[in-house]
Design an enzyme around this catalytic site. Structure first.
Site, PDB file in Angstrom:
ATOM      1  NE  ARG A 114      -0.820  -1.250  19.157  1.00  0.00           N
ATOM      2  CZ  ARG A 114      -2.146  -1.122  19.314  1.00  0.00           C
ATOM      3  NH1 ARG A 114      -2.822  -2.072  19.932  1.00  0.00           N
ATOM      4  NH2 ARG A 114      -2.790  -0.063  18.865  1.00  0.00           N
ATOM      5  CG  HIS A 141      -2.411   5.183  19.761  1.00  0.00           C
ATOM      6  ND1 HIS A 141      -1.945   4.707  18.547  1.00  0.00           N
ATOM      7  CD2 HIS A 141      -3.518   4.437  20.051  1.00  0.00           C
ATOM      8  CE1 HIS A 141      -2.732   3.733  18.129  1.00  0.00           C
ATOM      9  NE2 HIS A 141      -3.687   3.542  19.017  1.00  0.00           N
ATOM     10  CD  GLN A 144      -7.310   5.917  18.302  1.00  0.00           C
ATOM     11  OE1 GLN A 144      -6.992   4.748  18.177  1.00  0.00           O
ATOM     12  NE2 GLN A 144      -8.509   6.355  17.973  1.00  0.00           N
ATOM     13  CG  ASP A 236      -7.521   4.984  26.270  1.00  0.00           C
ATOM     14  OD1 ASP A 236      -8.105   3.930  25.962  1.00  0.00           O
ATOM     15  OD2 ASP A 236      -6.273   5.091  26.219  1.00  0.00           O
ATOM     16  CB  CYS A 276      -8.624   5.229  21.233  1.00  0.00           C
ATOM     17  SG  CYS A 276      -8.223   4.520  22.834  1.00  0.00           S
ATOM     18  NE  ARG A 304      -5.761   4.209  14.366  1.00  0.00           N
ATOM     19  CZ  ARG A 304      -5.348   3.231  15.179  1.00  0.00           C
ATOM     20  NH1 ARG A 304      -6.103   2.855  16.179  1.00  0.00           N
ATOM     21  NH2 ARG A 304      -4.153   2.668  15.031  1.00  0.00           N
TER      22      ARG A 304
HETATM   23  N1   CP Z   1      -7.457   2.024  19.170  1.00  0.00           N
HETATM   24  C1   CP Z   1      -6.576   1.055  18.893  1.00  0.00           C
HETATM   25  O1   CP Z   1      -5.373   1.312  18.646  1.00  0.00           O
HETATM   26  O2   CP Z   1      -7.105  -0.202  18.875  1.00  0.00           O
HETATM   27  P1   CP Z   1      -6.294  -1.573  18.866  1.00  0.00           P
HETATM   28  O3   CP Z   1      -5.537  -1.640  20.157  1.00  0.00           O
HETATM   29  O4   CP Z   1      -7.318  -2.639  18.728  1.00  0.00           O
HETATM   30  O5   CP Z   1      -5.340  -1.544  17.700  1.00  0.00           O
HETATM   31  N1  NVA Z   2      -4.165   3.522  26.297  1.00  0.00           N
HETATM   32  C1  NVA Z   2      -4.503   2.265  25.666  1.00  0.00           C
HETATM   33  C2  NVA Z   2      -4.850   2.477  24.229  1.00  0.00           C
HETATM   34  C3  NVA Z   2      -5.284   1.261  23.480  1.00  0.00           C
HETATM   35  C4  NVA Z   2      -5.559   1.530  22.039  1.00  0.00           C
HETATM   36  C5  NVA Z   2      -3.347   1.305  25.811  1.00  0.00           C
HETATM   37  O1  NVA Z   2      -2.192   1.706  25.658  1.00  0.00           O
HETATM   38  O2  NVA Z   2      -3.595   0.125  26.090  1.00  0.00           O
END
Ligand code: CP
Ligand code: NVA
Length: 318
Positions: A114, A141, A144, A236, A276, A304
């Protein structure tokens, strides 16, 4: 754990990367979704399927769901994981992405990352001869999206006969959802302000795929048009991780896109609400919508786990 990635037969998922939804064909996505269903229904059958495999989990942004589901998921498959945060590796500063890749490929069987720039994820995958999974970048993502489309399937058997609407910021989550909808022949509407449209390259690619599968991907600046007769409304956060300095400006820009009772009333009466998470209640969604019986947000979160177990299994198995 040598670099065998390029030698693999194209049809096999073993040793491949999952950096973008577009890395998998329609059939590969469908097979992951079938495996997800089986893993969810018969979890114990798979409890030794990645016996002894080790995943490195690199997090350069915070996480609840991704960290928990990857950690628990690999464990449930008989493997294990180790967490690498900026305090440990300081990717690209303490050590180059290339050097990190060349170290980790000799020590672990797969990497989940990430991070911010999608190019970091691509570069890591290019140099590591082991599967790399995108656990969120600024662009996509994909894990997701896999879990979300699986959640949709749990409610609607026929993906080709429904309207999936994403309303809010044209961000990483929207991008992966557009690509998976396109791959699976779904009608998708994306309602965002003109100034925060999805990335044009992703929009073009999703439409190119859609032309082959019978999907339609429609962008509109009008949230009501996006919501009208929708089978599911997805939103989101308006301010993704890394954009915190824009918080106040974004609150103003996105206010008309809030998923509230009025906007939701344009959807079908049994429409699902999807997110999400994490949600910013009172911003992109009101409590009465996220807490309503139509909301499937915690089911998405649970899925997930199942979807990523299927992805790890396919990529890491011998
Ligand atoms: N939806 C998601 O990826 O959640 P986190 O940021 O908590 O991992
Ligand atoms: N769009 C959001 C998703 C979090 C899971 C971000 O990137 O912060």
């Amino acid at each position: 754990m040598k670099n065998t990635k390029k030698k693999m037969i194209v049809k096999k998922l073993q040793r491949r990367d999952y950096l973008s939804v577009d890395d998998f064909s329609t059939n590969e996505i469908k097979s992951i979704l079938r495996l997800t269903a089986d893993m969810k229904a018969h979890s114990r059958r798979y409890r030794k399927s990645l016996d002894g495999k080790m995943m490195a989990l690199i997090f350069e942004k915070p996480s609840l769901r991704t960290r928990t589901t990857f950690t628990v998921g690999i464990k449930q498959l008989g493997g294990d994981s180790l967490l690498l945060t900026p305090a440990d590796i300081n990717l690209g500063k303490r050590e180059s992405v290339f050097d990190v890749a060349k170290n980790l490929e000799r020590m672990v069987d797969g990497i989940m990352i990430r991070t911010f720039g999608h190019d970091i994820c691509v570069s890591l995958a290019e140099h590591a001869g082991i599967p790399v999974i995108n656990g969120l970048t600024d662009l996509e993502h994909p894990c997701q999206a896999m879990a979300d489309i699986f959640t949709v399937i749990e409610h609607h058997k026929n993906l080709k006969n429904l309207k999936l609407s994403y309303i809010g910021d044209g961000n990483n989550v929207a991008h992966s959802l557009m690509l998976i909808a396109a791959k699976l022949g779904t009608t998708m509407f994306v309602g965002t302000p003109e100034s925060h449209k999805p990335d044009q390259k992703i929009l073009d690619r999703a439409r190119e795929v859609a032309a082959e599968t019978g999907a339609t991907i429609t962008w509109t600046a009008d949230p009501t048009e996006a919501a009208r007769d929708a089978d599911m409304i997805y939103t989101d956060t308006w301010t993704s991780m890394g954009q915190e300095a824009e918080l106040e400006a974004r609150r103003q820009i996105f206010a008309p896109y809030q998923v509230n009772r009025e906007l939701f009333s344009h959807a079908k009466p049994d429409a699902l609400f999807m997110h999400c998470l994490p949600a910013h209640r009172g911003e992109e969604v009101t409590d009465e919508i996220i807490d309503s019986p139509n909301s499937v947000v915690f089911q998405e979160a649970e899925n997930r786990l199942h979807a990523q177990k299927a992805i790890m299994f396919e990529l890491l198995r011998d």
